[in-house]
Write a protein that holds these residues in place. Structure first.
Motif, PDB file in Angstrom:
ATOM      1  N   ASP A  77      29.313 -44.045  12.400  1.00 31.24           N
ATOM      2  CA  ASP A  77      28.093 -43.875  13.346  1.00 31.24           C
ATOM      3  C   ASP A  77      26.753 -43.795  12.516  1.00 31.24           C
ATOM      4  O   ASP A  77      26.320 -44.910  12.568  1.00 31.24           O
ATOM      5  CB  ASP A  77      28.078 -42.443  14.068  1.00 31.24           C
ATOM      6  CG  ASP A  77      28.669 -41.133  13.302  1.00 31.24           C
ATOM      7  OD1 ASP A  77      28.299 -41.432  12.075  1.00 31.24           O
ATOM      8  OD2 ASP A  77      29.134 -40.358  13.874  1.00 31.24           O
TER       9      ASP A  77
ATOM     10  N   SER B 224      23.210 -43.812  23.347  1.00 34.41           N
ATOM     11  CA  SER B 224      23.827 -42.657  23.266  1.00 34.41           C
ATOM     12  C   SER B 224      23.120 -41.579  23.791  1.00 34.41           C
ATOM     13  O   SER B 224      23.859 -40.737  24.678  1.00 34.41           O
ATOM     14  CB  SER B 224      23.925 -42.242  21.762  1.00 34.41           C
ATOM     15  OG  SER B 224      24.523 -43.116  21.061  1.00 34.41           O
TER      16      SER B 224
ATOM     17  N   TRP C  54      20.028 -38.244  14.564  1.00 34.85           N
ATOM     18  CA  TRP C  54      21.163 -37.655  15.432  1.00 34.85           C
ATOM     19  C   TRP C  54      21.441 -36.202  15.102  1.00 34.85           C
ATOM     20  O   TRP C  54      21.987 -35.431  16.013  1.00 34.85           O
ATOM     21  CB  TRP C  54      22.402 -38.472  15.213  1.00 34.85           C
ATOM     22  CG  TRP C  54      23.621 -38.268  16.052  1.00 34.85           C
ATOM     23  CD1 TRP C  54      24.828 -37.801  15.791  1.00 34.85           C
ATOM     24  CD2 TRP C  54      23.799 -38.283  17.674  1.00 34.85           C
ATOM     25  NE1 TRP C  54      25.713 -37.626  16.834  1.00 34.85           N
ATOM     26  CE2 TRP C  54      25.073 -37.757  17.732  1.00 34.85           C
ATOM     27  CE3 TRP C  54      22.943 -38.930  18.530  1.00 34.85           C
ATOM     28  CZ2 TRP C  54      25.576 -37.751  19.242  1.00 34.85           C
ATOM     29  CZ3 TRP C  54      23.336 -38.950  19.830  1.00 34.85           C
ATOM     30  CH2 TRP C  54      24.568 -38.359  20.212  1.00 34.85           C
TER      31      TRP C  54
ATOM     32  N   SER D 130      25.051 -41.932  27.538  1.00 35.77           N
ATOM     33  CA  SER D 130      26.060 -41.366  27.542  1.00 35.77           C
ATOM     34  C   SER D 130      26.127 -40.036  27.290  1.00 35.77           C
ATOM     35  O   SER D 130      27.116 -39.211  28.328  1.00 35.77           O
ATOM     36  CB  SER D 130      26.806 -42.007  26.053  1.00 35.77           C
ATOM     37  OG  SER D 130      27.197 -43.403  25.866  1.00 35.77           O
TER      38      SER D 130
END
Length: 332
Positions: free
Chosen positions: A281, A41, A87, A44
């Protein structure tokens, strides 16, 4: 001042970047970073694959460190305490989801690396509501990947009430999948790994009871429809209808891998056996704490490769090439 490594534009190699974070907020903590995992991620976001990156971008959302300062209203943490940050770096604390313990579903949350500087730095800041105290005597160097990848694959077990007698399969034995195998085995499930021929034995060694070469059409066709859940950890398009056909009635195909292409599903594969398709997620703070406790109790650990922070671009390039077994952790 905070010394970091930042992407100045999409896809660029990271460069040293120093910034002034300003005055510490009354509800914030500042963490001296000791370790930080690199997740796909992060790449990304560096590459703006999801269209929500802003630059300079300091990625890094699998942070393990020690609190060096606390805001005036912070009472649950103290200087010198070992903590983790995943996150999310803040929640609104006023919406229905926050009040129900589903902070990760808050519509007004702050991502650690979304319009916020993350853990590819010597220090990182976050609201105390998103920081997690680490269990005593936990192996700190391997905790980082659990704060993202770990809770990502653990959350569905809690969310959907997976039972120890369930049969669960994992698609893709990589950064997420190899942790999922360990959790599912410790949970008590019958575990099947869908992976490549070269990883069949590795999957068994990491907790799978059965290992299937997903490219072997004969092996795939002979599998019965026996799974209560199939957990997809990959980010590529597969024959999803084939996997749906391997679910038992009322079984679930659940996505935790960020597959970017639309899902090509035949409705009859859902309706004929009341199957479901879902996705998630990460998880709530409560689920994250439960995950860390469970991991410590059962010896669940990501397999990691260590890199010094100054070799961050080398580490990122190795991850881009898919040449990692199975998570990278940067260390100061």
């Amino acid at each position: 001042m905070i010394n970091a490594y930042a992407a100045m534009s999409a896809g660029e190699a990271l460069k040293p970047y120093t910034f002034d974070p300003g005055k510490l907020g009354e509800n914030e903590v500042e963490i001296t970073v000791k370790y930080c995992g690199i997740c796909h991620s992060d790449i990304s976001m560096i590459d703006n694959e999801w269209g929500m990156s802003s630059y300079p971008l300091v990625a890094g959302h699998e942070v393990v460190g020690v609190i060096n300062a606390v805001g005036s209203e912070v009472t649950q943490f103290s200087v010198g305490q070992s903590v983790g940050l995943g996150w999310y770096a803040d929640y609104c604390e006023s919406c229905e989801q926050c009040h129900n313990g589903d902070e990760n579903l808050c519509s007004n949350l702050t991502g650690t690396i979304v319009s916020h500087h993350g853990g590819f730095a010597d220090k990182v800041r976050a609201n105390a509501n998103s920081v997690i105290a680490l269990p005593e005597s936990m192996d700190l160097e391997s905790v980082g990947p659990l704060l993202c990848g770990g809770v990502t694959v653990f959350n569905p077990l809690v969310q959907f009430g997976i039972k120890p007698t369930d049969k669960v399969a994992v698609i893709g034995i990589g950064g997420l999948g190899h942790i999922a195998l360990q959790f599912l085995n410790a949970w008590g499930c019958e575990v099947t790994a869908f992976t490549s021929e070269t990883k069949l034995q590795e999957a068994l060694d990491m907790g799978a009871h059965f290992s299937v070469d997903s490219r072997d059409e004969t092996a795939m066709s002979l599998l019965p429809r026996k799974f209560d859940m199939i957990l997809s950890t990959v980010n590529v398009k597969l024959d999803w209808n084939l996997y749906l056909s391997k679910l038992k009635p009322k079984g679930r195909l659940h996505f935790v891998g960020a597959t970017l292409e639309p899902l090509d599903l035949k409705v009859f594969n859902l309706t004929e056996a009341q199957r479901s398709v879902s996705g998630s997620d990460t998880g709530s703070m409560q689920t994250s704490s439960m995950m860390l406790e469970f991991a410590q109790r059962h010896g669940v650990k990501p397999v990691i490769e260590r890199y010094p922070f100054e070799k961050i671009n080398e580490a990122i390039e190795k991850l881009r090439e898919g040449d990692v077994r199975y998570r990278i952790v940067l260390e100061y």
